[in-house]
Design an enzyme around this catalytic site. Structure first.
Site, mmCIF file in Angstrom:
data_model
loop_
_atom_site.group_PDB
_atom_site.id
_atom_site.type_symbol
_atom_site.label_atom_id
_atom_site.label_comp_id
_atom_site.label_asym_id
_atom_site.label_seq_id
_atom_site.Cartn_x
_atom_site.Cartn_y
_atom_site.Cartn_z
ATOM 1 N N GLY A 19 0.835 -1.198 0.000
ATOM 2 C CA GLY A 19 0.000 0.000 0.000
ATOM 3 C C GLY A 19 0.868 1.245 0.000
ATOM 4 N N HIS A 20 1.925 1.200 -0.816
ATOM 5 C CA HIS A 20 2.811 2.353 -0.951
ATOM 6 C C HIS A 20 3.689 2.189 -2.187
ATOM 7 C CE1 HIS A 20 5.906 -0.303 0.706
ATOM 8 N NE2 HIS A 20 5.065 -0.594 1.690
ATOM 9 N N ALA A 21 4.375 3.284 -2.547
ATOM 10 C CA ALA A 21 5.374 3.250 -3.622
ATOM 11 C C ALA A 21 6.650 3.869 -3.072
ATOM 12 C CB ALA A 21 4.876 4.032 -4.833
#
Ligand code: TYD
Length: 142
Positions: free
Chosen positions: A51-53
């Site tokens: 749930g991130h980059a």
């Protein structure tokens, strides 16, 4: 497209009646220096990770035991990889949003990472990530 740089890397596998062996060398089997290793385990059924980059981080994700899905998204296109072998690594380049889900019971997700943990390297807001990646794409096209 960033997503086309992400791929499954078929790692060396020495098949042996005593048990198989796989090894990974920085800048040989994977396109970065390994600076950090972390792993996810005891993941409860139905849990989601990621749930991130990342701005700079390169990673290789391996299912050391069991299986799970990794959904990669470069802001335009999404692709899901099902990882279930310890001799396959999923290479993830910078500027890719990732979600990990569908963990089987007892699964272990090992991640090789190119830089130390740095919260400033994360995009944790999808809208912010997608805006920045759109701007980068537009710059590349001009
Ligand atoms: P995060 O990267 O969000 O986990 P995941 O993507 O696997 O769901 O990290 C979760 C927490 O762990 C966060 O508070 C930062 C911390 N963390 C470290 O301290 N060092 C590390 O190397 C990693 C990957 C996370």
């Amino acid at each position: 497209m960033n997503l086309s740089k992400c791929k499954i890397i078929d790692l060396p596998k020495l098949v042996d009646a005593r048990g198989n062996l796989t090894f990974i060398e920085s800048n040989n089997h994977i396109p970065f220096d390994i600076q950090r290793v972390y792993y996810l385990y005891d993941v409860p059924g139905g849990a989601e990770r990621g749930g991130h980059a990342h701005k700079q981080l390169h990673q290789l994700i391996i299912a050391m035991a069991g299986s799970f899905d990794v959904v990669l998204d470069d802001g335009v296109t999404k692709q899901t990889y099902h990882l279930n072998r310890s001799y396959y690594g999923l290479y993830v380049c910078p500027m890719i949003w990732r979600e990990l889900n569908n963990f089987s019971s007892g699964s272990v997700c090992m991640v090789l990472a190119s830089i130390d943990y740095d919260e400033n390297d994360y995009y944790r807001d999808y809208d912010e990530f997608s805006l920045v990646s759109l701007k980068m794409r537009n710059q590349d096209e001009n």
